[in-house]
Design an enzyme around this catalytic site. Structure first.
Site, PDB file in Angstrom:
ATOM      1  N   SER A 187      66.447  86.192   4.321  1.00  9.34           N
ATOM      2  CA  SER A 187      65.749  86.313   5.717  1.00  9.34           C
ATOM      3  C   SER A 187      64.241  85.836   5.713  1.00  9.34           C
ATOM      4  CB  SER A 187      65.890  87.690   6.185  1.00  9.34           C
ATOM      5  OG  SER A 187      64.872  88.475   5.673  1.00  9.34           O
ATOM      6  N   GLU A 226      68.895  79.587  12.681  1.00  4.05           N
ATOM      7  CA  GLU A 226      70.051  80.076  13.558  1.00  4.05           C
ATOM      8  C   GLU A 226      71.049  80.916  12.960  1.00  4.05           C
ATOM      9  OE1 GLU A 226      72.945  78.097  16.946  1.00  4.05           O
ATOM     10  OE2 GLU A 226      71.461  76.734  15.915  1.00  4.05           O
ATOM     11  N   ARG A 256      65.939  92.679   8.070  1.00  2.67           N
ATOM     12  CA  ARG A 256      65.754  93.763   7.147  1.00  2.67           C
ATOM     13  C   ARG A 256      66.206  93.395   5.847  1.00  2.67           C
ATOM     14  NH1 ARG A 256      68.171  99.995   7.775  1.00  2.67           N
ATOM     15  NH2 ARG A 256      67.591 100.727   5.476  1.00  2.67           N
ATOM     16  N   PHE A 257      67.144  92.661   5.713  1.00  3.62           N
ATOM     17  CA  PHE A 257      67.886  92.558   4.217  1.00  3.62           C
ATOM     18  C   PHE A 257      67.891  90.904   3.765  1.00  3.62           C
ATOM     19  CE2 PHE A 257      70.177  96.233   5.753  1.00  3.62           C
ATOM     20  CZ  PHE A 257      69.872  97.327   4.679  1.00  3.62           C
ATOM     21  N   PRO A 280      64.775  82.898   9.238  1.00  4.18           N
ATOM     22  CA  PRO A 280      65.525  84.339   8.859  1.00  4.18           C
ATOM     23  C   PRO A 280      66.909  83.972   8.543  1.00  4.18           C
ATOM     24  CG  PRO A 280      65.269  83.792  11.331  1.00  4.18           C
ATOM     25  CD  PRO A 280      64.527  82.824  10.867  1.00  4.18           C
ATOM     26  N   PHE A 281      67.422  82.769   8.466  1.00  9.19           N
ATOM     27  CA  PHE A 281      68.908  82.590   8.110  1.00  9.19           C
ATOM     28  C   PHE A 281      68.776  81.522   6.884  1.00  9.19           C
ATOM     29  CE2 PHE A 281      68.870  84.199  12.295  1.00  9.19           C
ATOM     30  CZ  PHE A 281      69.204  85.711  12.190  1.00  9.19           C
ATOM     31  N   SER A 282      67.963  81.754   6.178  1.00 12.54           N
ATOM     32  CA  SER A 282      67.702  80.787   5.086  1.00 12.54           C
ATOM     33  C   SER A 282      68.719  80.997   3.920  1.00 12.54           C
ATOM     34  CB  SER A 282      66.377  80.677   4.427  1.00 12.54           C
ATOM     35  OG  SER A 282      65.497  80.250   5.326  1.00 12.54           O
ATOM     36  N   LYS A 317      69.502  76.313  21.815  1.00 10.79           N
ATOM     37  CA  LYS A 317      69.554  75.196  22.179  1.00 10.79           C
ATOM     38  C   LYS A 317      68.250  75.074  23.118  1.00 10.79           C
ATOM     39  CE  LYS A 317      72.082  72.360  21.660  1.00 10.79           C
ATOM     40  NZ  LYS A 317      72.074  71.644  20.259  1.00 10.79           N
TER      41      LYS A 317
END
Length: 447
Positions: free
Chosen positions: A30, A255, A35-36, A237-239, A271
């Site tokens: 993240s 995303e 958080r995690f 955050p969504f790596s 979008k």
């Protein structure tokens, strides 16, 4: 089950570097914006789906020796639906063992269009690859704690702890200078946008997500060093990072796709995009411009409505809501419009994977209506998308599911490195602006 606390280390990719040498290592990162974070490796079994072969299940012992290999004549979603959850596992952490891996966009194309990619510039990567894991290294940024969570044999736990205790040699290779080649000429990109606009006028669709690809050849690339260098430039955050025998994926996605906890389902379509400026005053004006743009808001709301329909298939009646519409989220290179769609899973009829099955691939990277938009994508794009626009996915034994949209990503396969970018084309789209938007999105990766 056992838990061992470690000294807190905010950048989980540093600890992950102990494991990226092993195939089937999986990192969900993240970048300290959620958080995690967590990662795992050394799976007990793996599954691989190729376009022209059955699902291949391979089972390993604690020594990571292959002990059984099975061809499964079964849909991958049905296979994963056979997963058994453990009510005794705590739901206060995101992953307590289970499945980690990816589902490619090409898998979605095969399922929805009933065809595989026939592009001359196809990337012949598997349609899906996942491993089953019985341990994890987890960061809790809220409590500033790091720990190892085990549900495996004492022998395997000892082996994993030994890997962590090994002193790593500093053998990172210097990243090469990449010489990127666009696989779509600008003139073709512009003319294809006009063809999409013609489809919209004719009533075929009302939005199509059109993308392009860049490619470079490079031998012996240190892919984790590439991941870490881009993470420093553009923390998202969504790596994540995945290495399998066939490929390496370095993902820097802003995303989320499907997130499920305690039967609560959420998806967060992005979008609407505008570049950022280093001048604070100009940057604030750009942000305000995006927030008030009728074109960008329409682009977002179309996909939000599509996802409302997708989630409604597996939701309890009346539970589908939109808590957030077109909120501006800012990243290092661009501002985005982000919405939220939520529902409550009807657990009497559906599983967590059913939510993914009926929503995949995500509407934000197809357009609407989904099937017709995907047909237009298949007609116009010069290259297969491969993993791009698919999802990284974590299906945990504590009844949690986490997934992202695979954008802002590198795919490394057979010494070829690819990255992609694009955007949603609607009636108000201006072709030159859409082309420049794709360059803005990918610039943080390429340079």
């Amino acid at each position: 089950m056992s838990l061992i606390e470690l000294p807190y280390q905010a950048d989980i990719s540093e600890r992950f570097s102990h494991f990226n040498q092993f195939a089937w290592s999986m990192l969900f990162d993240s970048c300290q914006q959620e958080r995690f974070d967590w990662f795992s490796g050394l799976p007990t079994k793996t599954i691989t789906l190729n376009s022209d072969t059955p699902l291949l299940e391979q089972i390993y012992n604690d020594e990571q020796t292959l002990i059984q290999s099975n061809e499964i004549q079964q849909d991958i979603f049905d296979y994963l639906n056979g997963f058994e959850y453990q009510d005794t596992h705590p739901n206060t952490i995101p992953f307590t063992g289970g499945w980690l891996g990816y589902l490619s966009y090409d898998l979605g194309q095969q399922r929805i269009l009933n065809k595989t990619s026939n592009k001359t510039r196809a990337f012949n990567t598997p349609l899906a690859q996942l491993g089953f894991y019985d341990w994890a290294c987890i960061n809790d940024h809220q409590l500033k704690k790091s720990y190892l969570w085990f549900n495996c044999s004492e022998y395997k736990q000892f082996k994993i702890e030994s890997i962590f205790n090994t002193v790593k040699a500093n053998n990172k290779k210097q990243l090469p200078e990449f010489h990127w080649q666009a696989l779509t000429e600008k003139t073709d990109y512009i003319s294809n946008i006009q063809r999409i606009l013609d489809y919209i006028i004719n009533g075929d669709c009302y939005q199509t997500n059109y993308t392009q690809c860049w490619e470079t050849n490079t031998d012996n690339l240190d892919t984790l060093a590439l991941y870490q260098s881009r993470k420093r430039k553009c923390p998202t955050p969504f790596s994540g990072f995945i290495t399998t025998p066939e490929l390496t994926l370095s993902c820097h996605s802003p995303e989320a796709f499907i997130q499920i906890k305690d039967s609560q389902v959420n998806t967060f379509p992005i979008k609407g995009t505008i570049k950022r400026s280093t001048d604070p005053i100009e940057d604030a004006l750009l942000k305000s411009q995006l927030a008030s743009s009728e074109k960008d808001r329409a682009e977002n709301i179309m996909i939000t409505d599509l996802l409302r329909n997708d989630l409604s298939i597996t939701a309890k009646t009346g539970s589908v809501k939109c808590p957030e519409i077109c909120k501006v989220h800012s990243y290092s290179n661009v501002h985005h419009l982000v919405s939220q769609v939520s529902s409550v899973l009807d657990e009497k009829k559906f599983t967590l994977m059913d939510v993914v099955k009926h929503s995949f691939p995500g509407g934000s990277i197809t357009g609407a209506p989904k099937k017709r938009a995907m047909q237009i994508i298949d007609e116009l794009e010069d290259q297969s998308r491969s993993l791009y626009c698919g999802s990284m996915i974590a299906l945990s034994q504590n009844k949690q599911l986490h997934s992202n949209i695979l954008i802002r990503s590198f795919i490394y396969h057979n010494n070829q490195l690819r990255c992609y970018a694009g955007g949603g084309i609607v009636m108000e789209s201006i072709a030159e602006n859409e082309y420049q938007e794709s360059l803005s999105k990918v610039s943080i990766l390429k340079f």
